[in-house]
Design a protein around this motif. Structure first.
Motif, PDB file in Angstrom:
ATOM      1  N   ILE A  41      10.286 -57.467  -1.456  1.00 47.16           N
ATOM      2  CA  ILE A  41      10.790 -58.798  -1.114  1.00 47.16           C
ATOM      3  C   ILE A  41      12.080 -59.001  -1.892  1.00 47.16           C
ATOM      4  N   ARG A  42      13.137 -59.428  -1.200  1.00 44.84           N
ATOM      5  CA  ARG A  42      14.439 -59.634  -1.830  1.00 44.84           C
ATOM      6  C   ARG A  42      14.796 -61.105  -1.834  1.00 44.84           C
ATOM      7  N   PHE A  43      15.177 -61.627  -3.002  1.00 43.15           N
ATOM      8  CA  PHE A  43      15.708 -62.990  -3.086  1.00 43.15           C
ATOM      9  C   PHE A  43      17.192 -62.878  -3.436  1.00 43.15           C
ATOM     10  N   ALA A  99      19.978 -47.384  -4.945  1.00 40.36           N
ATOM     11  CA  ALA A  99      19.906 -48.560  -4.066  1.00 40.36           C
ATOM     12  C   ALA A  99      19.637 -48.114  -2.630  1.00 40.36           C
ATOM     13  N   ASN A 100      19.421 -49.086  -1.743  1.00 40.79           N
ATOM     14  CA  ASN A 100      19.244 -48.798  -0.326  1.00 40.79           C
ATOM     15  C   ASN A 100      20.591 -48.861   0.385  1.00 40.79           C
ATOM     16  N   MET A 101      20.975 -47.748   0.996  1.00 41.39           N
ATOM     17  CA  MET A 101      22.211 -47.634   1.776  1.00 41.39           C
ATOM     18  C   MET A 101      23.459 -48.121   1.016  1.00 41.39           C
ATOM     19  N   GLY A 137      21.113 -62.421 -18.774  1.00 38.74           N
ATOM     20  CA  GLY A 137      22.544 -62.705 -18.933  1.00 38.74           C
ATOM     21  C   GLY A 137      23.416 -61.831 -18.044  1.00 38.74           C
ATOM     22  N   ARG A 138      24.715 -61.776 -18.378  1.00 39.77           N
ATOM     23  CA  ARG A 138      25.694 -61.037 -17.585  1.00 39.77           C
ATOM     24  C   ARG A 138      26.120 -59.769 -18.333  1.00 39.77           C
ATOM     25  N   ILE A 139      26.561 -58.759 -17.587  1.00 38.25           N
ATOM     26  CA  ILE A 139      26.905 -57.476 -18.215  1.00 38.25           C
ATOM     27  C   ILE A 139      28.125 -57.631 -19.127  1.00 38.25           C
ATOM     28  N   ALA A 177       9.803 -46.570 -12.093  1.00 38.27           N
ATOM     29  CA  ALA A 177       9.689 -45.519 -11.075  1.00 38.27           C
ATOM     30  C   ALA A 177      10.927 -45.283 -10.211  1.00 38.27           C
ATOM     31  N   THR A 178      11.576 -46.346  -9.749  1.00 34.64           N
ATOM     32  CA  THR A 178      12.694 -46.125  -8.824  1.00 34.64           C
ATOM     33  C   THR A 178      13.848 -45.415  -9.538  1.00 34.64           C
ATOM     34  N   GLY A 179      14.192 -45.923 -10.718  1.00 37.77           N
ATOM     35  CA  GLY A 179      15.291 -45.307 -11.475  1.00 37.77           C
ATOM     36  C   GLY A 179      14.946 -43.899 -11.932  1.00 37.77           C
ATOM     37  N   GLY A 221      25.212 -51.461 -10.988  1.00 35.02           N
ATOM     38  CA  GLY A 221      24.130 -52.425 -11.160  1.00 35.02           C
ATOM     39  C   GLY A 221      23.673 -52.412 -12.615  1.00 35.02           C
ATOM     40  N   SER A 222      22.821 -53.361 -12.962  1.00 33.78           N
ATOM     41  CA  SER A 222      22.205 -53.383 -14.294  1.00 33.78           C
ATOM     42  C   SER A 222      20.865 -54.089 -14.176  1.00 33.78           C
ATOM     43  N   GLY A 223      20.235 -53.907 -13.020  1.00 31.26           N
ATOM     44  CA  GLY A 223      18.907 -54.477 -12.792  1.00 31.26           C
ATOM     45  C   GLY A 223      17.835 -53.431 -13.006  1.00 31.26           C
ATOM     46  N   ASN A 224      16.708 -53.615 -12.351  1.00 27.08           N
ATOM     47  CA  ASN A 224      15.565 -52.730 -12.551  1.00 27.08           C
ATOM     48  C   ASN A 224      15.916 -51.260 -12.317  1.00 27.08           C
ATOM     49  N   VAL A 225      16.500 -50.954 -11.187  1.00 25.91           N
ATOM     50  CA  VAL A 225      16.759 -49.551 -10.848  1.00 25.91           C
ATOM     51  C   VAL A 225      17.782 -48.946 -11.807  1.00 25.91           C
ATOM     52  N   ALA A 226      18.875 -49.675 -12.050  1.00 29.03           N
ATOM     53  CA  ALA A 226      19.956 -49.159 -12.897  1.00 29.03           C
ATOM     54  C   ALA A 226      19.472 -48.904 -14.326  1.00 29.03           C
ATOM     55  N   GLY A 260       8.516 -55.942  -5.290  1.00 31.99           N
ATOM     56  CA  GLY A 260       9.790 -56.543  -5.679  1.00 31.99           C
ATOM     57  C   GLY A 260      10.975 -55.844  -5.035  1.00 31.99           C
ATOM     58  N   ASP A 261      12.141 -56.434  -5.211  1.00 36.45           N
ATOM     59  CA  ASP A 261      13.425 -55.844  -4.802  1.00 36.45           C
ATOM     60  C   ASP A 261      14.476 -56.680  -5.529  1.00 36.45           C
ATOM     61  N   ILE A 262      15.694 -56.740  -5.027  1.00 35.75           N
ATOM     62  CA  ILE A 262      16.730 -57.522  -5.700  1.00 35.75           C
ATOM     63  C   ILE A 262      16.235 -58.956  -5.909  1.00 35.75           C
ATOM     64  N   GLY A 263      16.347 -59.448  -7.133  1.00 38.78           N
ATOM     65  CA  GLY A 263      15.984 -60.832  -7.438  1.00 38.78           C
ATOM     66  C   GLY A 263      14.489 -61.081  -7.537  1.00 38.78           C
ATOM     67  N   VAL A 264      13.683 -60.066  -7.338  1.00 34.95           N
ATOM     68  CA  VAL A 264      12.226 -60.233  -7.451  1.00 34.95           C
ATOM     69  C   VAL A 264      11.696 -59.174  -8.417  1.00 34.95           C
ATOM     70  N   ASP A 284      27.508 -55.485 -12.879  1.00 36.23           N
ATOM     71  CA  ASP A 284      26.756 -56.468 -12.104  1.00 36.23           C
ATOM     72  C   ASP A 284      27.725 -57.012 -11.069  1.00 36.23           C
ATOM     73  N   SER A 285      27.371 -58.086 -10.382  1.00 38.95           N
ATOM     74  CA  SER A 285      28.233 -58.497  -9.278  1.00 38.95           C
ATOM     75  C   SER A 285      29.559 -59.083  -9.767  1.00 38.95           C
ATOM     76  N   ALA A 286      29.706 -59.317 -11.087  1.00 39.48           N
ATOM     77  CA  ALA A 286      30.958 -59.899 -11.579  1.00 39.48           C
ATOM     78  C   ALA A 286      31.927 -58.856 -12.138  1.00 39.48           C
TER      79      ALA A 286
HETATM   80  P1  NDP Z   1      17.755 -56.242  -9.428  1.00 37.51           P
HETATM   81  O1  NDP Z   1      17.785 -57.608  -8.886  1.00 37.51           O
HETATM   82  O2  NDP Z   1      16.890 -55.921 -10.571  1.00 37.51           O
HETATM   83  O3  NDP Z   1      19.233 -55.782  -9.821  1.00 37.51           O
HETATM   84  C1  NDP Z   1      20.260 -55.758  -8.871  1.00 37.51           C
HETATM   85  C2  NDP Z   1      21.562 -55.381  -9.572  1.00 37.51           C
HETATM   86  O4  NDP Z   1      22.559 -55.147  -8.581  1.00 37.51           O
HETATM   87  C3  NDP Z   1      22.080 -56.480 -10.467  1.00 37.51           C
HETATM   88  O5  NDP Z   1      22.832 -55.922 -11.514  1.00 37.51           O
HETATM   89  C4  NDP Z   1      22.992 -57.264  -9.505  1.00 37.51           C
HETATM   90  O6  NDP Z   1      24.011 -57.995 -10.164  1.00 37.51           O
HETATM   91  C5  NDP Z   1      23.586 -56.151  -8.682  1.00 37.51           C
HETATM   92  N1  NDP Z   1      23.897 -56.662  -7.344  1.00 37.51           N
HETATM   93  C6  NDP Z   1      23.029 -57.216  -6.455  1.00 37.51           C
HETATM   94  N2  NDP Z   1      23.677 -57.628  -5.355  1.00 37.51           N
HETATM   95  C7  NDP Z   1      24.957 -57.297  -5.550  1.00 37.51           C
HETATM   96  C8  NDP Z   1      26.127 -57.460  -4.774  1.00 37.51           C
HETATM   97  N3  NDP Z   1      26.071 -58.041  -3.546  1.00 37.51           N
HETATM   98  N4  NDP Z   1      27.288 -56.979  -5.269  1.00 37.51           N
HETATM   99  C9  NDP Z   1      27.347 -56.390  -6.485  1.00 37.51           C
HETATM  100  N5  NDP Z   1      26.269 -56.232  -7.294  1.00 37.51           N
HETATM  101  C10 NDP Z   1      25.102 -56.676  -6.815  1.00 37.51           C
HETATM  102  O7  NDP Z   1      17.414 -55.293  -8.169  1.00 37.51           O
HETATM  103  P2  NDP Z   1      16.864 -53.809  -8.166  1.00 37.51           P
HETATM  104  O8  NDP Z   1      17.419 -53.049  -9.306  1.00 37.51           O
HETATM  105  O9  NDP Z   1      15.412 -53.882  -7.955  1.00 37.51           O
HETATM  106  O10 NDP Z   1      17.474 -53.259  -6.785  1.00 37.51           O
HETATM  107  C11 NDP Z   1      18.737 -52.589  -6.713  1.00 37.51           C
HETATM  108  C12 NDP Z   1      18.820 -51.779  -5.437  1.00 37.51           C
HETATM  109  O11 NDP Z   1      17.753 -50.810  -5.423  1.00 37.51           O
HETATM  110  C13 NDP Z   1      18.649 -52.559  -4.127  1.00 37.51           C
HETATM  111  O12 NDP Z   1      19.420 -51.944  -3.126  1.00 37.51           O
HETATM  112  C14 NDP Z   1      17.180 -52.372  -3.800  1.00 37.51           C
HETATM  113  O13 NDP Z   1      16.906 -52.548  -2.428  1.00 37.51           O
HETATM  114  C15 NDP Z   1      16.994 -50.930  -4.232  1.00 37.51           C
HETATM  115  N6  NDP Z   1      15.620 -50.512  -4.482  1.00 37.51           N
HETATM  116  C16 NDP Z   1      14.865 -51.138  -5.421  1.00 37.51           C
HETATM  117  C17 NDP Z   1      13.568 -50.720  -5.660  1.00 37.51           C
HETATM  118  C18 NDP Z   1      12.748 -51.292  -6.769  1.00 37.51           C
HETATM  119  O14 NDP Z   1      11.674 -50.718  -7.047  1.00 37.51           O
HETATM  120  N7  NDP Z   1      13.160 -52.345  -7.441  1.00 37.51           N
HETATM  121  C19 NDP Z   1      12.967 -49.647  -4.855  1.00 37.51           C
HETATM  122  C20 NDP Z   1      13.881 -48.992  -3.954  1.00 37.51           C
HETATM  123  C21 NDP Z   1      15.143 -49.445  -3.769  1.00 37.51           C
HETATM  124  P3  NDP Z   1      23.920 -59.616 -10.240  1.00 37.51           P
HETATM  125  O15 NDP Z   1      22.855 -59.910 -11.239  1.00 37.51           O
HETATM  126  O16 NDP Z   1      25.276 -60.033 -10.686  1.00 37.51           O
HETATM  127  O17 NDP Z   1      23.581 -60.116  -8.865  1.00 37.51           O
END
Ligand code: NDP
Length: 446
Positions: free
Chosen positions: A93-95, A345-347, A287-289, A209-211, A238-243, A165-169, A262-264
């Motif tokens: 689920i993506r938010f 990430a996906n695509m 916070g922000r990167i 697992a994903t990373g 990125g700097s979320g879960n996968v990164a 989960g996915d982005i934002g979840v 991150d997106s900034a």
């Molecule tokens: P998170 O929300 O944990 O992290 C997302 C990261 O990507 C953040 O640093 C975010 O920055 C950045 N980001 C998101 N949208 C944008 C954008 N439009 N432009 C630039 N930077 C962006 O998500 P995940 O790490 O879970 O997911 C990352 C990718 O991996 C996605 O494509 C997701 O579909 C894919 N994925 C995730 C899985 C998982 O287990 N979590 C499994 C398989 C694939 P900011 O905070 O500034 O928005």
């Protein structure tokens, strides 16, 4: 593209107007399937291709909630239950404010083949909302998640559809959604969601697992050329879960990760990223990167906006979002000597970027193969929930590694079989498709 596949693609475009990411994902898969249909025309029988590009069910719903100032907000929720040939629909689920029907459809479509590649008996689905959790209080996120789950709960279940989960979840949102589901159903159905906390049905290694899997995929690709990750310069977007967990595993294998984003904007730390600080900023403080550069000072650079792909590296692991790496970025990476790209990430790579990498002989692992470790480990979490058991970190990680190695080998072997050795895109699409298609044929026209 084979004529029959072109006809299906044209119908997808006219039936799903404006959904460009979905068109892109379908185009890539159908292009890969051309040699399969030439060789095994029975895969084009029984309307198989027409059926596989049409979701079994699409749910769109209103998500009303009240913010901290007492204002009523309305978001839109989605769940696309794409294909259940191999098992319950499964996908995150993506938010994110960019979420719309086309993005969820593209993600759900990719998920069918990714899940098939894991060999874990899971169908494909995806969901989300245009809700933006950035800057929202915990209480607001909780109220939103409860409202979202109040509707979603009618459509999911441990044997029907199992979101994650996915982005934002992340763990916080999964917790609020699981709590609401349990309350509505009066039943502790741990297997209804994955990515749960360890104290309430989660699996060790799911967070990583994903990373970890994307790095394992890179390692396996490099091994086909007698190379490894030791001493390699790596850039992870990125700097979320996968990164974060791609960085952790790359560092553990002796690579030096020099940039995150991150997106900034993005940071460059030539000494190698201090992951504990990144986790503190991103996982604890949300916070922000750019704060990484502010706190580290010295030679750490922060670049607002710009392209992280300008940073020279041997291995690139795009782990932010779709289409974040275009043809120009690929050309820069190639000029700077990149040898492998593994999509966390996906695509994340545009079709032009994929073509450039493959044309230049860069090892390229597409997301549906390289990032399948996340959903593969979600299936292991479901397995533990069904048997009420709990695996050690070592057991779960060994199972993840085995899944990733198997995906790598089956993509490589399929590419070889269809005359395109080293083409992991073609290998992943054909190998994943065949597993789903064989079962769809067995189940009849449904
Ligand atoms: P998170 O929300 O944990 O992290 C997302 C990261 O990507 C953040 O640093 C975010 O920055 C950045 N980001 C998101 N949208 C944008 C954008 N439009 N432009 C630039 N930077 C962006 O998500 P995940 O790490 O879970 O997911 C990352 C990718 O991996 C996605 O494509 C997701 O579909 C894919 N994925 C995730 C899985 C998982 O287990 N979590 C499994 C398989 C694939 P900011 O905070 O500034 O928005």
């Amino acid at each position: 593209m084979h004529q029959l596949l072109q006809g299906v693609y044209d119908t997808v475009v006219s039936r799903n107007k404006g959904e460009v990411e979905f068109h892109q994902a379908v185009h890539e898969v159908l292009t890969s399937l051309s040699p399969l249909i030439e060789k095994d025309p029975h895969y084009a029988e029984a309307g198989l291709i027409d059926r596989i590009v049409e979701p079994e069910r699409q749910i769109i719903f209103r998500v009303p909630w009240v913010d901290d100032q007492g204002n009523v907000r309305v978001n839109r929720g989605f769940r696309v239950e794409f294909n259940s040939a191999l098992g319950p629909y499964k996908g995150g689920i993506r938010f994110h404010p960019s979420v719309n029907g086309g993005i969820i459809k593209f993600l759900g479509f990719e998920q069918i083949f990714k899940n098939a590649l894991t060999n874990q008996g899971i169908g494909g689905g995806k969901g989300g909302s245009d809700f933006d959790p950035h800057g929202r209080s915990d209480a607001e996120v909780m109220r939103f998640c409860q409202s979202f789950m109040t509707e979603l709960s009618r459509h999911i279940g441990p044997n029907t559809d199992v979101p994650a989960g996915d982005i934002g979840v992340g763990a916080r949102e999964i917790g609020y959604m699981f709590g609401q589901y349990k309350r509505l159903r009066n039943s502790y159905d741990a297997g209804v969601l994955t990515g749960k906390g360890l104290a309430w049905g989660g699996s060790l290694v799911r967070t990583e697992a994903t990373g970890y899997g994307a790095v394992r995929f890179a390692k396996n690709m490099l091994a086909t050329r007698g190379e490894d990750l030791e001493g390699r310069r790596v850039v992870v977007s990125g700097s979320g879960n996968v990164a974060i967990y791609a960085t952790e595993k790359a560092q553990a294998l002796g690579a030096k990760v020099v940039a995150l984003s991150d997106s900034a904007g993005y940071i460059v730390d030539e000494a190698g990223v201090d992951l504990e600080l990144v986790k503190q900023i991103k996982e604890v403080e949300r916070g922000r990167i750019k704060e990484y550069a502010e706190r580290k000072g010295g030679s750490v650079q922060y670049v607002a906006g710009g392209s992280i792909w300008d940073v020279p590296c041997d291995v690139a692991i795009p782990s932010a979002t779709q289409n974040e790496l275009d043809g120009a970025a690929a050309a820069t990476l190639i000029k700077n000597g990149v040898v492998a790209v593994s999509e966390g990430a996906n695509m994340p790579s545009t079709p032009e970027a994929v073509e450039a990498f493959q044309g230049a002989g860069v090892l390229f692992g597409p997301g549906k193969a390289a990032n399948a470790g996340g959903v593969g480990t979600s299936a292991l979490e479901m397995q533990q929930n069904s048997s009420r058991s709990r695996w050690s970190f070592e057991t779960a990680e060994a199972a993840l590694d085995a899944i990733m190695d198997d995906i790598h080998d089956s993509c490589a072997a399929t590419a070889e079989e269809y005359g395109r050795p080293g083409d992991y895109v073609l290998g992943a699409n054909i190998a994943g498709f065949k597993r789903v298609a064989d079962v769809m044929l067995a189940h009849g026209v449904i």
